[in-house]
Structure formats: structure tokens, C-alpha cells
Design an enzyme around this catalytic site. Structure first.
Site, PDB file in Angstrom:
ATOM      1  N   VAL A  17      14.373 -59.829 -25.982  1.00 40.42           N
ATOM      2  CA  VAL A  17      14.733 -58.941 -27.214  1.00 40.42           C
ATOM      3  C   VAL A  17      13.506 -59.305 -28.533  1.00 40.42           C
ATOM      4  O   VAL A  17      12.895 -58.203 -28.843  1.00 40.42           O
ATOM      5  CB  VAL A  17      15.917 -59.339 -27.729  1.00 40.42           C
ATOM      6  CG1 VAL A  17      16.005 -58.415 -29.185  1.00 40.42           C
ATOM      7  CG2 VAL A  17      17.274 -58.871 -27.155  1.00 40.42           C
ATOM      8  N   VAL A 122      19.347 -60.486 -35.389  1.00 40.22           N
ATOM      9  CA  VAL A 122      19.730 -59.674 -34.351  1.00 40.22           C
ATOM     10  C   VAL A 122      20.696 -60.490 -33.661  1.00 40.22           C
ATOM     11  O   VAL A 122      21.522 -59.939 -32.622  1.00 40.22           O
ATOM     12  CB  VAL A 122      18.381 -59.518 -33.805  1.00 40.22           C
ATOM     13  CG1 VAL A 122      18.505 -58.424 -32.418  1.00 40.22           C
ATOM     14  CG2 VAL A 122      17.508 -58.760 -34.755  1.00 40.22           C
ATOM     15  N   ASN A 124      23.579 -62.385 -31.374  1.00 39.58           N
ATOM     16  CA  ASN A 124      24.854 -61.928 -31.450  1.00 39.58           C
ATOM     17  C   ASN A 124      25.850 -63.366 -31.355  1.00 39.58           C
ATOM     18  O   ASN A 124      25.264 -64.449 -30.972  1.00 39.58           O
ATOM     19  CB  ASN A 124      25.329 -61.485 -30.176  1.00 39.58           C
ATOM     20  CG  ASN A 124      24.940 -59.778 -30.377  1.00 39.58           C
ATOM     21  OD1 ASN A 124      25.347 -59.052 -31.634  1.00 39.58           O
ATOM     22  ND2 ASN A 124      24.227 -59.120 -29.533  1.00 39.58           N
ATOM     23  N   PRO A 125      26.862 -63.022 -31.961  1.00 38.00           N
ATOM     24  CA  PRO A 125      27.531 -61.997 -32.474  1.00 38.00           C
ATOM     25  C   PRO A 125      26.988 -61.922 -33.857  1.00 38.00           C
ATOM     26  O   PRO A 125      27.159 -62.725 -34.874  1.00 38.00           O
ATOM     27  CB  PRO A 125      28.949 -62.474 -32.694  1.00 38.00           C
ATOM     28  CG  PRO A 125      29.074 -64.188 -32.857  1.00 38.00           C
ATOM     29  CD  PRO A 125      27.757 -64.440 -31.913  1.00 38.00           C
ATOM     30  N   VAL A 126      26.352 -60.737 -34.271  1.00 34.56           N
ATOM     31  CA  VAL A 126      25.603 -60.537 -35.112  1.00 34.56           C
ATOM     32  C   VAL A 126      26.338 -60.595 -36.552  1.00 34.56           C
ATOM     33  O   VAL A 126      25.619 -61.180 -37.640  1.00 34.56           O
ATOM     34  CB  VAL A 126      24.817 -59.193 -35.078  1.00 34.56           C
ATOM     35  CG1 VAL A 126      25.599 -58.242 -35.391  1.00 34.56           C
ATOM     36  CG2 VAL A 126      23.548 -59.196 -36.100  1.00 34.56           C
ATOM     37  N   THR A 147      21.603 -56.520 -37.813  1.00 37.37           N
ATOM     38  CA  THR A 147      21.413 -55.250 -37.447  1.00 37.37           C
ATOM     39  C   THR A 147      22.854 -54.292 -37.350  1.00 37.37           C
ATOM     40  O   THR A 147      22.760 -53.210 -37.053  1.00 37.37           O
ATOM     41  CB  THR A 147      20.821 -55.229 -36.017  1.00 37.37           C
ATOM     42  OG1 THR A 147      21.433 -56.459 -35.163  1.00 37.37           O
ATOM     43  CG2 THR A 147      19.338 -55.469 -35.953  1.00 37.37           C
ATOM     44  N   ARG A 155      23.463 -44.890 -30.642  1.00 36.55           N
ATOM     45  CA  ARG A 155      24.153 -44.729 -29.214  1.00 36.55           C
ATOM     46  C   ARG A 155      25.027 -43.400 -29.414  1.00 36.55           C
ATOM     47  O   ARG A 155      25.205 -42.679 -28.545  1.00 36.55           O
ATOM     48  CB  ARG A 155      24.805 -46.104 -28.740  1.00 36.55           C
ATOM     49  CG  ARG A 155      24.017 -47.142 -28.233  1.00 36.55           C
ATOM     50  CD  ARG A 155      24.614 -48.398 -27.938  1.00 36.55           C
ATOM     51  NE  ARG A 155      23.748 -49.359 -27.031  1.00 36.55           N
ATOM     52  CZ  ARG A 155      23.932 -50.496 -27.081  1.00 36.55           C
ATOM     53  NH1 ARG A 155      25.037 -51.069 -27.563  1.00 36.55           N
ATOM     54  NH2 ARG A 155      23.035 -51.183 -26.461  1.00 36.55           N
ATOM     55  N   HIS A 179      29.961 -55.115 -34.587  1.00 41.39           N
ATOM     56  CA  HIS A 179      29.391 -54.815 -33.612  1.00 41.39           C
ATOM     57  C   HIS A 179      29.823 -55.494 -32.278  1.00 41.39           C
ATOM     58  O   HIS A 179      29.466 -56.477 -32.034  1.00 41.39           O
ATOM     59  CB  HIS A 179      27.707 -55.350 -33.712  1.00 41.39           C
ATOM     60  CG  HIS A 179      26.897 -55.256 -32.593  1.00 41.39           C
ATOM     61  ND1 HIS A 179      26.708 -53.875 -31.931  1.00 41.39           N
ATOM     62  CD2 HIS A 179      25.962 -56.159 -31.863  1.00 41.39           C
ATOM     63  CE1 HIS A 179      25.892 -54.014 -31.054  1.00 41.39           C
ATOM     64  NE2 HIS A 179      25.543 -55.199 -30.847  1.00 41.39           N
ATOM     65  N   THR A 234      19.928 -55.747 -22.622  1.00 39.85           N
ATOM     66  CA  THR A 234      19.341 -54.737 -23.452  1.00 39.85           C
ATOM     67  C   THR A 234      18.323 -55.019 -24.280  1.00 39.85           C
ATOM     68  O   THR A 234      18.308 -56.211 -24.960  1.00 39.85           O
ATOM     69  CB  THR A 234      20.369 -53.866 -24.303  1.00 39.85           C
ATOM     70  OG1 THR A 234      21.030 -55.111 -25.370  1.00 39.85           O
ATOM     71  CG2 THR A 234      21.775 -53.603 -23.541  1.00 39.85           C
TER      72      THR A 234
END
Length: 316
Positions: A17, A122, A124-126, A147, A155, A179, A234
Site C-alpha cells: 500500500v 491508512v 487498519n482498522p483505520v 481514509t 467502490r 470502514h 488491495t
């Protein structure tokens, strides 16, 4: 005399990322200087040289180099992408125990430099990590954001575009909340071509009879897992999202983006970071846009807040 407007971005973490985020920032020419920080300096050096080698064919040259936390002192934006790979089949909250320790060290390193810019989280868990970084850093509410549901919103629009055959940029609206699994779509605020989405479907029943809002929401929620199952993770979507957020801050665009930010009375919530529409400026996350939610949508937001808050308890 011509004044020089110089800006500097630091990316902490050069994994998949972080490196893709750096690539997005470089190819769009968003800043004058990009600094990469990683405990594995050889990895960071390799990424810097690889990024630099294509500068001949870019519209703008961005100076890119390896650095350390002292480089954060005069940075405008620091992006935190660092984390540890979670166990297989773990959800985003399952990443917390693997990430929290290094995030604390990173936050301390950033703040030891005298940093006074904007941190974009960025990792996670963000929503939980963003709250933790804000608390630990002592920075103002506007200066720390995650984010959030910005990628989820993109999406959603992409999936609606796939289902209708229309350009996703015609879609207005947001994904809100965590998120993660408790995120939701406030359909009362979603539009397509300026028309309320429910009305759009009703007016085009013959063409889109198979389109279901429940199905669209489910596909949006599951999209990340589908991608992870297919390729192992991702990186392109989130990197584009981060680059867009960084651009909005550096260029003071006053753009409304559903980032994870502190709720302090908005939507009836306190002391929790959630993805909500927020005006971004040069100093970070400013005014939160309070949509007029239905009772059901408001209940979903409260449920999401309870989940995120439960993971924050006892972290400090």
C-alpha cells in the site's frame, strides 16, 4: 520577487500500500518532495530508486528519497500506511493487535520531530487507529484523519456504474460509518444524474429491474474481500484514494470527502472516529457535513459508532 511554494509529503511504510501510494503521488506530481520511511531502509531505498527512474516520462519531477522521523518536522502531510499482515480470514478489526504497537512508535517518532501538519492514517482498522493516533499525538482534531469510507464510496459509485452502464462520476452520495462490516449507505442521500437514486430506479424500472440497493450495498461492503481473495490484497484503489486526499489538502481544495474524523456532537456521537462527509482544507479535516438521515440510517450510524468505540476502550 517570485515566491516558491514548496510542499513535502512523508509516507511511513513501504509495503504494497505504501509503495503504491508513493507511486500515485509521484505520477500525479502532487508535491515537491516525497520522503519514504521504513525500518527496512534497503526496501525504502529500492522503492525510491524505482520511483525516480521513471521521472523522465512524468509531467513533473518530484524529489523522492529515503528519510527518518526528523524529516516529518517540516512536512505538510504524513501518511501512515504501516502495519503487520493479519492472519488469514481476519477482518479489519483482527488487524488491530498486530498494528497498534508499531503505530504508537510511529506516532511518537513523528511528534518528536516537531511535526505540526496533517496526518492521514491508512493502517487498519483505520477508524480505531485514527482515534489512537489523534489521542497519542496531541494534535488538534483537524490534523488527524483516516481514509475512512472514501474508498468504499468510490467502490459504491463504481458498482452502480457497472450495474447501470453509466459513468460512476454521475453518482452522488457516500458510504458512512466504520470502514468495515458495519458501514452503510444512506440511500436517502444518494443520487444519479441529479435525481434521487430511488426515483431513478423507479423511472427506469424496465431497464434496471434487477438492480437492488441491498445488493449494491452488500457488493460494496464485500468488494475488498473479493479483491483480496483474487490477488492477496488491495493497493491500487486505496493508493488512488490517499493521493486524492493528499491533493485536496495540499491544494486547499475545500472538497467534501467521507474521511474518518472525530465526531464531537455531530450526528449525536462523541469521541469516536467514523467515515462521514467532511470538508478538507489545507489544515486537514474541517467542517463535518451533517446529512439529514432517516431514523433507520441514524440507527445504523450509532451501531457503527458503538462497534468502533468498543475497540478503542482501554487502548490508552
Amino acid at each position: 520577487m517570485v515566491s516558491v511554494n514548496s510542499n513535502k509529503v512523508v509516507v511511513v511504510g513501504t509495503g504494497q500500500v505504501g509503495s503504491t501510494t508513493a507511486f500515485s503521488i509521484i505520477t500525479q506530481g502532487l508535491c515537491n518532495e516525497l520522503v519514504l520511511i521504513d525500518p527496512a531502509q534497503s526496501k525504502a531505498m529500492g522503492e525510491c530508486r524505482d520511483l525516480d527512474d521513471g521521472s523522465e516520462f512524468l509531467n513533473r519531477h518530484v524529489k523522492v528519497r529515503v528519510g527518518d522521523y526528523s524529516d516529518c518536522g517540516d512536512a505538510d502531510v504524513v501518511v501512515i500506511t504501516a502495519g503487520r499482515r493479519p492472519p488469514k480470514n481476519a477482518d479489519r478489526m483482527g488487524e488491530l493487535q498486530f498494528t497498534l504497537g508499531i503505530i504508537g512508535d510511529i506516532t511518537d517518532g513523528i511528534m518528536s520531530s516537531g511535526f505540526d501538519g496533517v496526518i492521514v492514517v491508512v493502517s487498519n482498522p483505520v477508524d480505531v487507529i485514527s482515534w489512537y493516533v489523534w489521542k497519542r499525538s496531541g494534535l488538534s482534531r483537524t490534523q488527524v484523519l483516516g481514509t475512512g469510507t472514501a474508498l468504499d464510496t468510490s467502490r459504491l459509485k463504481t458498482i452502480i456504474g457497472e450495474e447501470t452502464g453509466l459513468d460512476p462520476r454521475n453518482v452522488g452520495g457516500f458510504v458512512m460509518g466504520e470502514h468495515g462490516n458495519s458501514q452503510f449507505v444512506p440511500w436517502s442521500a444518494v443520487s444519479l444524474g441529479g435525481k434521487p437514486f430511488a426515483q431513478f430506479l423507479a423511472d427506469n424500472r424496465n431497464r434496471f429491474s434487477s438492480v437492488s440497493t441491498d445488493d449494491l450495498e452488500s457488493k460494496t461492503r464485500d468488494r475488498g474481500n473479493v479483491i483480496k481473495d483474487a490477488k492477496g490484497g488491495t493497493n491500487f484503489g486505496i493508493a488512488s484514494t490517499v493521493a486524492g486526499i493528499v491533493q485536496t489538502i495540499l491544494w486547499d481544495e475545500h472538497r467534501i470527502v467521507p474521511v474518518s474524523t472525530l465526531l464531537d456532537g455531530e450526528y449525536g456521537e462523541h469521541d469516536v472516529f467514523l467515515g462521514v462527509p467532511t470538508e478538507l482544507r489545507a489544515n486537514g479535516a474541517n467542517e463535518i457535513v451533517e446529512l439529514t438521515l432517516t431514523d433507520e440510517e441514524q440507527a445504523k450510524l450509532h451501531h457503527s459508532a458503538q462497534i468502533v468505540r468498543s475497540y478503542c476502550e482501554g487502548l490508552l
